[in-house]
Design a protein around this motif. Structure first.
Motif, PDB file in Angstrom:
ATOM      1  N   LEU A   1       7.931  -2.115   0.166  1.00 33.77           N
ATOM      2  CA  LEU A   1       8.517  -2.683   1.332  1.00 33.77           C
ATOM      3  C   LEU A   1       9.544  -1.462   1.822  1.00 33.77           C
ATOM      4  O   LEU A   1      10.296  -0.848   0.943  1.00 33.77           O
ATOM      5  CB  LEU A   1       9.182  -3.922   0.829  1.00 33.77           C
ATOM      6  CG  LEU A   1       9.839  -4.818   1.689  1.00 33.77           C
ATOM      7  CD1 LEU A   1       8.985  -5.369   2.623  1.00 33.77           C
ATOM      8  CD2 LEU A   1      10.978  -5.884   1.173  1.00 33.77           C
TER       9      LEU A   1
ATOM     10  N   SER B   1       7.180   2.480  -3.416  1.00 35.60           N
ATOM     11  CA  SER B   1       6.232   2.006  -2.209  1.00 35.60           C
ATOM     12  C   SER B   1       5.348   3.399  -1.898  1.00 35.60           C
ATOM     13  O   SER B   1       5.891   4.340  -2.462  1.00 35.60           O
ATOM     14  CB  SER B   1       7.187   1.934  -0.970  1.00 35.60           C
ATOM     15  OG  SER B   1       7.962   0.670  -1.137  1.00 35.60           O
TER      16      SER B   1
ATOM     17  N   TRP C   1      10.816 -14.214  -4.027  1.00 38.41           N
ATOM     18  CA  TRP C   1      11.471 -13.039  -3.030  1.00 38.41           C
ATOM     19  C   TRP C   1      11.064 -11.834  -3.851  1.00 38.41           C
ATOM     20  O   TRP C   1      11.145 -11.566  -4.842  1.00 38.41           O
ATOM     21  CB  TRP C   1      13.079 -13.189  -3.125  1.00 38.41           C
ATOM     22  CG  TRP C   1      13.636 -14.453  -2.741  1.00 38.41           C
ATOM     23  CD1 TRP C   1      14.686 -15.284  -3.573  1.00 38.41           C
ATOM     24  CD2 TRP C   1      13.287 -15.317  -1.624  1.00 38.41           C
ATOM     25  NE1 TRP C   1      14.991 -16.430  -2.896  1.00 38.41           N
ATOM     26  CE2 TRP C   1      14.201 -16.478  -1.568  1.00 38.41           C
ATOM     27  CE3 TRP C   1      12.491 -15.374  -0.405  1.00 38.41           C
ATOM     28  CZ2 TRP C   1      14.352 -17.414  -0.568  1.00 38.41           C
ATOM     29  CZ3 TRP C   1      12.830 -16.157   0.477  1.00 38.41           C
ATOM     30  CH2 TRP C   1      13.543 -17.215   0.356  1.00 38.41           C
ATOM     31  N   GLN C   2      10.545 -11.059  -2.993  1.00 36.99           N
ATOM     32  CA  GLN C   2      10.387  -9.603  -3.138  1.00 36.99           C
ATOM     33  C   GLN C   2      11.406  -8.764  -2.805  1.00 36.99           C
ATOM     34  O   GLN C   2      11.407  -7.286  -3.063  1.00 36.99           O
ATOM     35  CB  GLN C   2       9.002  -9.141  -2.580  1.00 36.99           C
ATOM     36  CG  GLN C   2       7.833  -9.949  -2.952  1.00 36.99           C
ATOM     37  CD  GLN C   2       7.374  -9.717  -4.501  1.00 36.99           C
ATOM     38  OE1 GLN C   2       7.428  -8.752  -5.141  1.00 36.99           O
ATOM     39  NE2 GLN C   2       7.111 -11.138  -5.266  1.00 36.99           N
ATOM     40  N   THR C   3      12.540  -9.354  -2.002  1.00 37.90           N
ATOM     41  CA  THR C   3      13.372  -8.532  -1.342  1.00 37.90           C
ATOM     42  C   THR C   3      14.716  -9.086  -2.012  1.00 37.90           C
ATOM     43  O   THR C   3      15.044 -10.037  -2.099  1.00 37.90           O
ATOM     44  CB  THR C   3      13.364  -8.798   0.243  1.00 37.90           C
ATOM     45  OG1 THR C   3      12.013  -8.264   0.780  1.00 37.90           O
ATOM     46  CG2 THR C   3      14.233  -7.723   0.895  1.00 37.90           C
TER      47      THR C   3
ATOM     48  N   LEU D   1      12.344  -5.599   8.085  1.00 36.68           N
ATOM     49  CA  LEU D   1      11.750  -5.251   6.912  1.00 36.68           C
ATOM     50  C   LEU D   1      10.006  -4.961   7.091  1.00 36.68           C
ATOM     51  O   LEU D   1       9.559  -6.093   7.541  1.00 36.68           O
ATOM     52  CB  LEU D   1      11.932  -6.585   5.883  1.00 36.68           C
ATOM     53  CG  LEU D   1      13.160  -6.678   5.629  1.00 36.68           C
ATOM     54  CD1 LEU D   1      13.332  -8.039   4.659  1.00 36.68           C
ATOM     55  CD2 LEU D   1      13.970  -5.680   4.751  1.00 36.68           C
TER      56      LEU D   1
ATOM     57  N   GLN E   1      12.902  -0.928   4.417  1.00 42.40           N
ATOM     58  CA  GLN E   1      14.146  -1.496   5.050  1.00 42.40           C
ATOM     59  C   GLN E   1      14.425  -0.428   6.241  1.00 42.40           C
ATOM     60  O   GLN E   1      14.869   0.589   5.830  1.00 42.40           O
ATOM     61  CB  GLN E   1      14.899  -1.749   4.060  1.00 42.40           C
ATOM     62  CG  GLN E   1      16.542  -2.101   4.747  1.00 42.40           C
ATOM     63  CD  GLN E   1      17.608  -2.136   3.841  1.00 42.40           C
ATOM     64  OE1 GLN E   1      17.356  -2.739   2.615  1.00 42.40           O
ATOM     65  NE2 GLN E   1      18.753  -1.686   3.923  1.00 42.40           N
TER      66      GLN E   1
ATOM     67  N   SER F   1       1.781   0.076   0.573  1.00 45.01           N
ATOM     68  CA  SER F   1       2.417  -0.639  -0.544  1.00 45.01           C
ATOM     69  C   SER F   1       3.846  -0.714  -0.613  1.00 45.01           C
ATOM     70  O   SER F   1       4.621   0.400  -0.155  1.00 45.01           O
ATOM     71  CB  SER F   1       1.768  -0.436  -1.889  1.00 45.01           C
ATOM     72  OG  SER F   1       2.292   0.880  -2.249  1.00 45.01           O
TER      73      SER F   1
ATOM     74  N   ARG G   1       6.378  -4.464   6.122  1.00 49.99           N
ATOM     75  CA  ARG G   1       5.607  -4.855   4.728  1.00 49.99           C
ATOM     76  C   ARG G   1       4.197  -4.086   5.007  1.00 49.99           C
ATOM     77  O   ARG G   1       3.846  -3.422   5.779  1.00 49.99           O
ATOM     78  CB  ARG G   1       5.238  -6.215   4.887  1.00 49.99           C
ATOM     79  CG  ARG G   1       6.731  -7.281   4.619  1.00 49.99           C
ATOM     80  CD  ARG G   1       6.391  -8.614   4.844  1.00 49.99           C
ATOM     81  NE  ARG G   1       7.672  -9.203   4.348  1.00 49.99           N
ATOM     82  CZ  ARG G   1       8.713  -9.370   5.137  1.00 49.99           C
ATOM     83  NH1 ARG G   1       8.805  -8.934   6.217  1.00 49.99           N
ATOM     84  NH2 ARG G   1       9.748 -10.051   4.589  1.00 49.99           N
ATOM     85  N   PRO G   2       3.437  -4.263   3.851  1.00 48.65           N
ATOM     86  CA  PRO G   2       1.995  -3.541   3.809  1.00 48.65           C
ATOM     87  C   PRO G   2       1.187  -3.962   5.102  1.00 48.65           C
ATOM     88  O   PRO G   2       1.117  -5.038   5.533  1.00 48.65           O
ATOM     89  CB  PRO G   2       1.349  -4.096   2.549  1.00 48.65           C
ATOM     90  CG  PRO G   2       2.857  -4.226   1.437  1.00 48.65           C
ATOM     91  CD  PRO G   2       3.730  -4.822   2.514  1.00 48.65           C
TER      92      PRO G   2
ATOM     93  N   GLN H   1       1.872  -2.904   8.135  1.00 48.71           N
ATOM     94  CA  GLN H   1       2.752  -2.615   9.239  1.00 48.71           C
ATOM     95  C   GLN H   1       3.205  -1.318   9.344  1.00 48.71           C
ATOM     96  O   GLN H   1       3.167  -0.568   8.562  1.00 48.71           O
ATOM     97  CB  GLN H   1       3.840  -3.520   9.219  1.00 48.71           C
ATOM     98  CG  GLN H   1       3.652  -5.162   9.044  1.00 48.71           C
ATOM     99  CD  GLN H   1       4.760  -6.077   8.990  1.00 48.71           C
ATOM    100  OE1 GLN H   1       5.724  -5.611   8.480  1.00 48.71           O
ATOM    101  NE2 GLN H   1       4.755  -7.100   9.615  1.00 48.71           N
TER     102      GLN H   1
END
Length: 237
Positions: A66, A112, A183-185, A83, A68, A64, A85-86, A88
């Protein structure tokens, strides 16, 4: 490498992990050996997972949040490499290198949770089974193809087309005409990922707004004309 706490893996299920290309080709006994090394790692917002040059003993899957991945230039500027993500993973390629040190730094964007896996047992499994190696090689080749396509988009399209493509990729389904993106970022991180300056990113959003293609409300972007964005992506100014 800095961890907050090492915990027994209890959140992710075997089914969740099995969906990832790294684990899909493993037999049940092989998967059990790898899963036994897993640790659930809660990471606070802004905390470093590792820094470039640290010894690489584990690779990670984002459960969960993000992550970087970035590097620092000679001038001290951060360049966002990816970036994550969940669902990956990152740092898995280091299993195949003699000198196992992380080439980039990793930092959490927002609180996270990661799952860390020891590299050595996974490497041992691959050494023992050529068939497993071939299955994994095929899966990693597909992922490489996807990354090369992304590089093509970044290198062959101008800044406006990159931002437009980012918006199109967020569509809930292909050909969607109206939808919302939140945007979550942070925008500066997105801008770095797209190889544009933050002010350029903001200027492009304003340009698309003036063209009647989108409407921006803080971190939320409402796409008003998906077909129009498609035309911009196909033939940027």
């Amino acid at each position: 490498m800095t961890y907050i706490k090492r915990l027994p893996m209890h959140g992710p299920t075997p089914t969740f992990l099995r969906q990832h290309f790294l684990f899909a080709g493993l037999s049940d006994p092989q998967f059990a050996r790898i899963a036994a090394t897993a640790r659930q790692l809660p990471i606070r917002d802004g905390q470093e997972v590792f820094r470039a040059g640290d010894p690489a003993e584990r690779f990670f899957l984002v459960e969960s949040g993000l992550i970087q991945l970035y590097r620092l230039s000679a001038a001290g500027e951060e360049k966002v490499i990816e970036l994550v993500r969940p669902g990956q993973t990152f740092a898995e390629a280091l299993m195949f290198m003699e000198r196992r040190r992380y080439p980039v730094s990793a930092r959490a964007i927002g609180d996270s949770t990661l799952i860390g896996f020891a590299m050595a047992p996974f490497h041992a499994v691959l050494q023992e089974s050529p068939a497993t190696c071939l299955r994994l090689l095929g899966a990693m080749s597909q992922r490489l193809h996807q990354l090369l396509q992304e590089i093509d988009h970044l290198s062959l399209h101008n800044a406006t087309a990159r931002v437009v493509r980012l918006l199109l990729q967020a569509a809930p389904e292909a050909g969607a005409k109206r939808y919302a993106v939140e945007w979550q970022t942070p925008k500066q991180v997105l801008a770095s990922r797209l190889s544009v300056r933050p002010e350029t990113f903001s200027r492009i959003l304003k340009q698309l707004s003036h063209a009647g293609l989108i409407r921006v409300h803080g971190r939320k972007v409402e796409v008003l004309d998906g077909e129009g964005l498609e035309r911009w992506a196909a033939g940027p100014e």
